[in-house]
Design an enzyme around this catalytic site. Structure first.
Site, PDB file in Angstrom:
ATOM      1  N   ILE A 140       0.725  -1.212   0.178  1.00 20.99           N
ATOM      2  CA  ILE A 140      -0.193   0.048   0.096  1.00 20.99           C
ATOM      3  C   ILE A 140       0.826   1.243   0.022  1.00 20.99           C
ATOM      4  CG2 ILE A 140      -1.883   1.165   1.331  1.00 20.99           C
ATOM      5  CD1 ILE A 140      -2.504  -1.733   2.578  1.00 20.99           C
ATOM      6  N   CYS A 141       0.491   2.079  -0.765  1.00 22.21           N
ATOM      7  CA  CYS A 141       1.255   3.267  -0.891  1.00 22.21           C
ATOM      8  C   CYS A 141       0.327   4.312  -0.221  1.00 22.21           C
ATOM      9  CB  CYS A 141       1.367   3.824  -2.372  1.00 22.21           C
ATOM     10  SG  CYS A 141       2.412   5.543  -2.598  1.00 22.21           S
TER      11      CYS A 141
END
Length: 163
Positions: free
Chosen positions: A87-88
């Protein structure tokens, strides 16, 4: 052995169970408090509504001074989620603070589902559709939501049709 990280994770777990945030859940593996299995439910009144998304969290002994490694196990089509489930999200990278606990991390990820940052894409196609063709983006999200209802289909079974 009880380390500061393990004590903090026990506190996080107690808080999560005594005052659970809406739409998220998580617990440590019975044999390893440093590894958690979590679930995020798609926020209501969004294209994600009705989805059940599984994640893992891995903590180091440096927690809470270092963010955990968080990955979706459920396949997602989202501007800020890489193909491997990573996840960014700023609070998991450069904006991490020891003030964040497991509940805060999960609620932030849940919020990210319906409020992505297409300017920092992990999935270029999802970011492009989000910006240029919201209808098609929402259709792809609904496919992901429906796929999340199927319990743990092994990767080698995906895409095979009954013959």
């Amino acid at each position: 052995m009880s380390t500061p990280a393990r004590k903090r994770l026990m506190r996080d777990f107690r808080r999560l169970t005594s005052d659970p945030p809406q739409g998220v859940n998580g617990s440590p593996n019975p044999d390893n408090i440093m590894q958690w299995n979590c679930v995020i439910f798609g926020p209501e009144d969004t294209p994600w509504d009705g989805g059940t998304f599984k994640l893992t969290m891995e903590f180091s002994e440096e927690y809470p001074n270092k963010a955990p490694t968080v990955k979706f196990k459920t396949k997602l089509f989202h501007p800020n989620v890489y193909a491997d489930g990573s996840i960014c999200l700023d609070i998991l990278q450069n904006q991490w603070s020891p003030i964040y606990d497991v509940a805060a991390i999960l609620t932030s990820i849940q919020s990210l589902l319906s409020d992505p940052n297409p300017n920092s894409p992990a999935n270029g196609e999802a970011a492009r559709l989000y910006n240029e063709n919201r209808r098609e983006y929402n259709r792809r999200v609904r496919e992901v939501v429906e796929a999340s209802w199927v319990e743990d289909v092994p990767a080698e079974e995906e895409g095979k049709e009954d013959k």
